[in-house]
Design a protein around this motif. Sequence first.
Motif, PDB file in Angstrom:
ATOM      1  N   SER A 145       0.840  66.724  37.532  1.00 38.33           N
ATOM      2  CA  SER A 145       0.626  67.850  37.228  1.00 38.33           C
ATOM      3  C   SER A 145      -1.069  68.174  36.798  1.00 38.33           C
ATOM      4  N   SER A 146      -1.539  69.239  36.485  1.00 38.84           N
ATOM      5  CA  SER A 146      -2.868  69.472  36.296  1.00 38.84           C
ATOM      6  C   SER A 146      -3.030  69.202  34.802  1.00 38.84           C
ATOM      7  N   GLU A 147      -1.816  69.363  34.062  1.00 39.12           N
ATOM      8  CA  GLU A 147      -2.001  68.977  32.609  1.00 39.12           C
ATOM      9  C   GLU A 147      -2.381  67.468  32.533  1.00 39.12           C
ATOM     10  N   ALA A 148      -1.607  66.771  33.280  1.00 40.41           N
ATOM     11  CA  ALA A 148      -2.037  65.268  33.177  1.00 40.41           C
ATOM     12  C   ALA A 148      -3.345  64.855  33.765  1.00 40.41           C
ATOM     13  N   ILE A 149      -3.935  65.647  34.746  1.00 41.83           N
ATOM     14  CA  ILE A 149      -5.152  65.241  35.043  1.00 41.83           C
ATOM     15  C   ILE A 149      -6.009  65.529  33.961  1.00 41.83           C
ATOM     16  N   GLU A 150      -5.926  66.667  33.283  1.00 42.53           N
ATOM     17  CA  GLU A 150      -6.725  67.148  32.441  1.00 42.53           C
ATOM     18  C   GLU A 150      -6.848  66.260  31.065  1.00 42.53           C
ATOM     19  N   GLN A 151      -5.697  65.381  30.826  1.00 42.29           N
ATOM     20  CA  GLN A 151      -5.629  64.761  29.719  1.00 42.29           C
ATOM     21  C   GLN A 151      -6.105  63.436  30.001  1.00 42.29           C
ATOM     22  N   LYS A 152      -6.383  62.915  31.320  1.00 43.83           N
ATOM     23  CA  LYS A 152      -7.016  61.841  31.909  1.00 43.83           C
ATOM     24  C   LYS A 152      -8.487  62.020  31.623  1.00 43.83           C
ATOM     25  N   MET A 153      -8.903  63.318  31.825  1.00 42.23           N
ATOM     26  CA  MET A 153     -10.398  63.463  31.881  1.00 42.23           C
ATOM     27  C   MET A 153     -10.971  62.830  33.056  1.00 42.23           C
ATOM     28  N   ALA A 154     -10.292  63.040  34.253  1.00 42.27           N
ATOM     29  CA  ALA A 154     -10.900  62.388  35.487  1.00 42.27           C
ATOM     30  C   ALA A 154     -12.194  63.260  35.902  1.00 42.27           C
ATOM     31  N   THR A 155     -13.247  62.627  36.511  1.00 44.32           N
ATOM     32  CA  THR A 155     -14.224  63.311  37.002  1.00 44.32           C
ATOM     33  C   THR A 155     -14.143  63.427  38.516  1.00 44.32           C
ATOM     34  N   ASN A 156     -13.148  62.837  39.105  1.00 40.61           N
ATOM     35  CA  ASN A 156     -13.021  63.131  40.767  1.00 40.61           C
ATOM     36  C   ASN A 156     -11.489  62.565  40.971  1.00 40.61           C
ATOM     37  N   VAL A 157     -11.169  63.059  42.164  1.00 40.63           N
ATOM     38  CA  VAL A 157      -9.459  63.138  42.624  1.00 40.63           C
ATOM     39  C   VAL A 157      -9.282  61.570  42.376  1.00 40.63           C
ATOM     40  N   PHE A 158     -10.039  60.843  42.822  1.00 39.23           N
ATOM     41  CA  PHE A 158      -9.697  59.192  42.955  1.00 39.23           C
ATOM     42  C   PHE A 158      -9.390  58.725  41.461  1.00 39.23           C
ATOM     43  N   GLU A 159     -10.218  59.108  40.514  1.00 38.68           N
ATOM     44  CA  GLU A 159      -9.625  58.661  39.090  1.00 38.68           C
ATOM     45  C   GLU A 159      -8.459  59.470  38.530  1.00 38.68           C
ATOM     46  N   ALA A 160      -8.202  60.480  39.058  1.00 42.35           N
ATOM     47  CA  ALA A 160      -6.953  61.311  38.745  1.00 42.35           C
ATOM     48  C   ALA A 160      -5.681  60.527  39.239  1.00 42.35           C
ATOM     49  N   LEU A 161      -5.879  59.844  40.482  1.00 43.73           N
ATOM     50  CA  LEU A 161      -4.713  59.261  41.095  1.00 43.73           C
ATOM     51  C   LEU A 161      -4.649  57.876  40.420  1.00 43.73           C
ATOM     52  N   GLN A 162      -5.605  57.306  40.031  1.00 44.49           N
ATOM     53  CA  GLN A 162      -5.557  55.781  39.607  1.00 44.49           C
ATOM     54  C   GLN A 162      -4.968  55.615  38.483  1.00 44.49           C
TER      55      GLN A 162
END
Length: 174
Positions: free
Chosen positions: A30-47
Amino acid sequence: ENSKLLDEVVVVGYGTMKKRDVTGAITSISSEAIEQKMATNVFEALQGTTAGVQVVSGSGQPGESSSIKIRGTSTFSAEGVTPLYIVDGFPVSSISDIAPTDIEDITVLKDAASTAIYGSQGANGVILITTKGAKGGKTTVSYNGYVQGKTIRKTLDVMDPYQFVMYNLSLIHI
């Protein structure tokens, strides 16, 4: 068991199915999980968020993006093993330009049963990205900034090819 959860609808390819009828490995972020991870790109969001999905960093060269491998795609040459990327229902060749703040949901289809709807293009897995759409009501403006430099900070003085050859020739004549 909650009967409401059993009747959730999942959109698959060009049709819909009840969530309980979908067989296969599906993971959603979810977008909340991506925001909590503070990813700078999609690859960091999936990692590190999805089992069976490997995010492989490039060589570190400025401007080089990462690559994604979904389980079962281990070969000697890494060419031709990229998953199918679908952004808002349209296939795209790269997802490196999508800002993580624009992502509503990322769904990863990891096995043959769930990727069969996309044919041979989905043989290496499918990554479905849904971006945030416009919302009605009060207009809000937000800013999220990020700056990155892509230059080498310090370099070493090395010989050019001519100097290298001359140096090696001088060692031979000693």
